[in-house]
Write an enzyme that holds these catalytic residues in place. Sequence first.
Site, PDB file in Angstrom:
ATOM      1  N   LYS A   1      74.022 -38.342 -10.642  1.00 59.89           N
ATOM      2  CA  LYS A   1      74.187 -37.868 -10.612  1.00 59.89           C
ATOM      3  C   LYS A   1      75.194 -37.606  -9.193  1.00 59.89           C
ATOM      4  CE  LYS A   1      74.326 -34.832 -14.957  1.00 59.89           C
ATOM      5  NZ  LYS A   1      75.430 -34.085 -15.636  1.00 59.89           N
TER       6      LYS A   1
ATOM      7  N   ASP B   1      72.199 -27.429 -14.658  1.00 62.69           N
ATOM      8  CA  ASP B   1      70.395 -27.843 -14.677  1.00 62.69           C
ATOM      9  C   ASP B   1      70.273 -27.946 -13.422  1.00 62.69           C
ATOM     10  OD1 ASP B   1      70.349 -26.781 -17.706  1.00 62.69           O
ATOM     11  OD2 ASP B   1      71.002 -29.010 -18.296  1.00 62.69           O
TER      12      ASP B   1
END
Length: 397
Positions: free
Chosen positions: A73, A121
């Site tokens: 990410k 998340d």
Amino acid sequence: MIHFHIPTHAQIRDNDKALLGVAAPSRVRPYLTLWKDERSTPLLPLPEIAIDTQVASIVIKDEGQRLGLGSFKALGGAYAVMTLFKGLLETHLGDEVSPAQLLSPTARDFAAGMTFCCATDGNHGKSVAAGARILGCRSVIFVHEGVTEARSDTIGADEVIRVKGNYDVSVDEAERVSKERGWLLVSDTSWEGYEEIPSLVAQGYTILAQEALEQISKLKIDPPTHVFLQAGVGGFASSISLHLSETLGHENIRTIIVEPDRAACLFASAQAGTLTSFKPTEPTIMAMLECYTPSLVAWRILNASASAFVTVTEDQAKDAMRMLAFRDQPVVSGESGAAGLAGYLAVARDPDARQKLGLDRNSRILVINTEGATDPATYEAIVGLAPTAVVQQAAIN
């Protein structure tokens, strides 16, 4: 469970190909200089698994070591932040600027009044916060109540707002508050009318696909025939699937999407033949994949490029984590990070699935460890060793 799917590559839109195709990594790479770290993450052969599952080769790309943030990410959210900031600065100055000029005193002054935000998340929020921090902007990250304190404490944002409910609820709240306060929302999921920014996030991920192909070539292995990609909303999976398909030729590689059976929104969409939300029952340990509504853009791409959608259980993910930890070259893989391997093992052990997906002794498999131990205590409880102890094993071996 496995849902076999007939890809329709001709339906992939030209703008999606342009964003995520062969040229995409060259657009992303100049921004990596702002990190002061352009190193590739490791790619490791898994020969014992290849022998056990009767394929020619299997390799794993270890994104747990990416840019000090512990997951792939890092490439997406920060890149989108930097790209958006560059466009806004150019409008402000009335002139073009280079990525290097984003760190100039003039850019810093402009950045001081800007706030980026997103829901996460855990890993996407880290990336957005890091991108904002590098530029000198403020960041506010929304987390849902299922995000552990250990994960939220490492996000590194100026402010973390905890939202009651699941990930989808936190996405809605981030959108609402960003509109109310004039913040720049950098979501990694897309919906009607909000596609450009999530597509930029996905474009950032193409770097790891390019690296993997280069590293596979250096190992004297032919390109992969199958790639197993874990998915939450699907942004990562759609990016890697489309980039590999455009680079290798869609007839030369099959994409298999892997999700937790407790959060299988893409699986449900594939079964229904249209974008569909998944009704949650109980949380999954694969927290970074715990999403219940697919990204609009991601579903559009995966519907046209994936050959199968697979779900894995909690125990299958745990087994894959342990398998990666206890080997001659250990890999520290978090619960979500090991999901791709778990999906591969499920398919490889199913004779019908092997036959339908053309998985045989000539097959070459690519899986990606998308994250390291983002919650060290949970990792140790599952694996039986702390992440640091697994790393020490690697040093000894």
